[in-house]
Write a protein that holds these residues in place. Structure first.
Motif, PDB file in Angstrom:
ATOM      1  N   UNK A  68     -47.495  -9.455  10.762  1.00 14.95           N
ATOM      2  CA  UNK A  68     -46.151  -9.742  10.249  1.00 14.95           C
ATOM      3  C   UNK A  68     -45.682  -8.488   9.524  1.00 14.95           C
ATOM      4  N   UNK A  69     -46.113  -7.386  10.052  1.00 16.19           N
ATOM      5  CA  UNK A  69     -45.711  -6.017   9.742  1.00 16.19           C
ATOM      6  C   UNK A  69     -45.910  -5.269  11.054  1.00 16.19           C
ATOM      7  N   UNK A  70     -45.180  -4.195  11.249  1.00 16.96           N
ATOM      8  CA  UNK A  70     -45.265  -3.466  12.512  1.00 16.96           C
ATOM      9  C   UNK A  70     -45.733  -2.037  12.293  1.00 16.96           C
ATOM     10  N   UNK A  71     -46.481  -1.533  13.268  1.00 15.40           N
ATOM     11  CA  UNK A  71     -46.873  -0.130  13.314  1.00 15.40           C
ATOM     12  C   UNK A  71     -46.459   0.410  14.668  1.00 15.40           C
ATOM     13  N   UNK A  72     -45.645   1.450  14.633  1.00 11.68           N
ATOM     14  CA  UNK A  72     -45.205   2.110  15.860  1.00 11.68           C
ATOM     15  C   UNK A  72     -45.794   3.518  15.889  1.00 11.68           C
ATOM     16  N   UNK A  73     -46.885   3.710  16.656  1.00 12.46           N
ATOM     17  CA  UNK A  73     -47.401   5.075  16.792  1.00 12.46           C
ATOM     18  C   UNK A  73     -46.342   5.958  17.460  1.00 12.46           C
ATOM     19  N   UNK A  74     -46.223   7.197  16.994  1.00 14.03           N
ATOM     20  CA  UNK A  74     -45.239   8.121  17.561  1.00 14.03           C
ATOM     21  C   UNK A  74     -45.616   8.449  19.003  1.00 14.03           C
ATOM     22  N   UNK A  75     -44.615   8.686  19.839  1.00 11.54           N
ATOM     23  CA  UNK A  75     -44.819   8.949  21.253  1.00 11.54           C
ATOM     24  C   UNK A  75     -44.837  10.440  21.590  1.00 11.54           C
ATOM     25  N   UNK A  76     -43.978  11.266  20.987  1.00 13.43           N
ATOM     26  CA  UNK A  76     -43.952  12.676  21.403  1.00 13.43           C
ATOM     27  C   UNK A  76     -45.322  13.344  21.234  1.00 13.43           C
ATOM     28  N   UNK A  77     -45.633  14.273  22.117  1.00 14.56           N
ATOM     29  CA  UNK A  77     -46.929  14.950  22.086  1.00 14.56           C
ATOM     30  C   UNK A  77     -47.192  15.616  20.734  1.00 14.56           C
ATOM     31  N   UNK A  79     -46.303  14.563  17.885  1.00 15.26           N
ATOM     32  CA  UNK A  79     -46.275  13.594  16.795  1.00 15.26           C
ATOM     33  C   UNK A  79     -47.292  12.485  16.927  1.00 15.26           C
ATOM     34  N   UNK A  80     -48.241  12.642  17.809  1.00 15.33           N
ATOM     35  CA  UNK A  80     -49.192  11.553  18.063  1.00 15.33           C
ATOM     36  C   UNK A  80     -50.159  11.310  16.917  1.00 15.33           C
ATOM     37  N   UNK A  81     -50.060  12.084  15.890  1.00 15.30           N
ATOM     38  CA  UNK A  81     -50.897  11.905  14.697  1.00 15.30           C
ATOM     39  C   UNK A  81     -50.216  11.021  13.653  1.00 15.30           C
ATOM     40  N   UNK A  82     -49.009  10.537  13.961  1.00 16.21           N
ATOM     41  CA  UNK A  82     -48.263   9.780  12.959  1.00 16.21           C
ATOM     42  C   UNK A  82     -47.751   8.462  13.531  1.00 16.21           C
ATOM     43  N   UNK A  83     -47.321   7.601  12.603  1.00 17.62           N
ATOM     44  CA  UNK A  83     -46.753   6.329  13.007  1.00 17.62           C
ATOM     45  C   UNK A  83     -45.728   5.868  11.988  1.00 17.62           C
ATOM     46  N   UNK A  84     -44.899   4.928  12.410  1.00 19.11           N
ATOM     47  CA  UNK A  84     -43.879   4.360  11.538  1.00 19.11           C
ATOM     48  C   UNK A  84     -44.219   2.908  11.232  1.00 19.11           C
ATOM     49  N   UNK A  85     -44.095   2.546   9.977  1.00 17.82           N
ATOM     50  CA  UNK A  85     -44.338   1.186   9.509  1.00 17.82           C
ATOM     51  C   UNK A  85     -42.995   0.496   9.327  1.00 17.82           C
ATOM     52  N   UNK A  86     -42.894  -0.766   9.751  1.00 13.12           N
ATOM     53  CA  UNK A  86     -41.612  -1.471   9.645  1.00 13.12           C
ATOM     54  C   UNK A  86     -41.823  -2.978   9.506  1.00 13.12           C
ATOM     55  N   UNK A  87     -40.822  -3.629   9.015  1.00  9.51           N
ATOM     56  CA  UNK A  87     -40.655  -5.081   9.006  1.00  9.51           C
ATOM     57  C   UNK A  87     -41.816  -5.870   8.403  1.00  9.51           C
ATOM     58  N   UNK A  88     -42.168  -5.548   7.190  1.00 13.91           N
ATOM     59  CA  UNK A  88     -43.191  -6.300   6.461  1.00 13.91           C
ATOM     60  C   UNK A  88     -42.601  -7.631   6.026  1.00 13.91           C
ATOM     61  N   UNK A  89     -43.246  -8.733   6.453  1.00 13.51           N
ATOM     62  CA  UNK A  89     -42.752 -10.067   6.123  1.00 13.51           C
ATOM     63  C   UNK A  89     -43.876 -10.940   5.579  1.00 13.51           C
ATOM     64  N   UNK A 103     -51.725  -7.086   4.109  1.00 12.49           N
ATOM     65  CA  UNK A 103     -51.167  -6.703   5.410  1.00 12.49           C
ATOM     66  C   UNK A 103     -51.056  -5.190   5.523  1.00 12.49           C
ATOM     67  N   UNK A 104     -50.547  -4.564   4.483  1.00 11.51           N
ATOM     68  CA  UNK A 104     -50.384  -3.121   4.483  1.00 11.51           C
ATOM     69  C   UNK A 104     -51.741  -2.427   4.608  1.00 11.51           C
ATOM     70  N   UNK A 105     -52.740  -2.913   3.899  1.00  8.34           N
ATOM     71  CA  UNK A 105     -54.077  -2.322   3.965  1.00  8.34           C
ATOM     72  C   UNK A 105     -54.683  -2.457   5.357  1.00  8.34           C
ATOM     73  N   UNK A 106     -54.512  -3.619   5.984  1.00  6.98           N
ATOM     74  CA  UNK A 106     -55.025  -3.826   7.343  1.00  6.98           C
ATOM     75  C   UNK A 106     -54.331  -2.881   8.317  1.00  6.98           C
ATOM     76  N   UNK A 107     -53.029  -2.745   8.179  1.00  5.52           N
ATOM     77  CA  UNK A 107     -52.279  -1.833   9.043  1.00  5.52           C
ATOM     78  C   UNK A 107     -52.765  -0.398   8.855  1.00  5.52           C
TER      79      UNK A 107
END
Length: 167
Positions: A68-77, A79-89, A103-107
């Protein structure tokens, strides 16, 4: 969706269809409670169900990791070392039980397992979420005025955070 069962369980693509009804209730309650998640109130249940179900292809392709939180790993070559966190509910009935922090710790743990070394997120300035991220060791970058509107359509500033993960 009250209770601890949803707090740490990652949702697989094949589970989304069956879980969408329950997750939709969480989304609707969060938005109607003032949560700035990209939706305007009133948010209809059918729209919320459809939104959750539409995430299945991204989850199946591992472009989105979902609790109930999202992690979007970056796609560009580069940026593959990073990700975006969104929509914590967290369900309103379950707030104050440290579930958001869990939730944040698990993510963060899962992100590190994937080899991600840097996470970024944005949140409404002055919100309880902002305090959560600060307490969890995230670094404030700055704020952007009138970046997003709350569910009532009122514009608010957004604070940008990052966290470097060990490794």
């Amino acid at each position: 969706m009250a209770g601890e069962a949803y707090a740490v369980g990652q949702v697989a693509a094949e589970e989304l269809d069956g879980a969408a009804e329950e997750l939709a209730g969480l989304l609707v309650d969060t938005v109607h409670g003032g949560g700035s998640l990209g939706f305007l109130a009133p948010l209809g249940r059918a729209e919320a169900v459809a939104w959750w179900r539409a995430l299945a292809p991204e989850v199946a392709a591992e472009r989105l990791l979902l609790w109930t939180i999202q992690l979007r790993p970056a796609v560009p070559a580069n940026g593959r070392h990073r990700g975006e966190v969104a929509k914590l509910m967290v369900h309103p009935a379950d707030r104050g039980q440290r579930l958001a922090g869990r939730l944040l710790a698990v993510l963060e743990e899962r992100a590190a397992e994937l080899g991600l070394r840097l996470l970024v997120l944005d949140t409404e300035t002055g919100s309880p979420a902002e305090r959560l991220y600060e307490a969890a060791g995230w670094t404030r970058v700055g704020s952007v005025p009138d970046y997003a509107t709350d569910p009532a359509g009122v514009a608010h500033p957004t604070t940008i955070f990052f966290k470097a993960l060990g490794g």
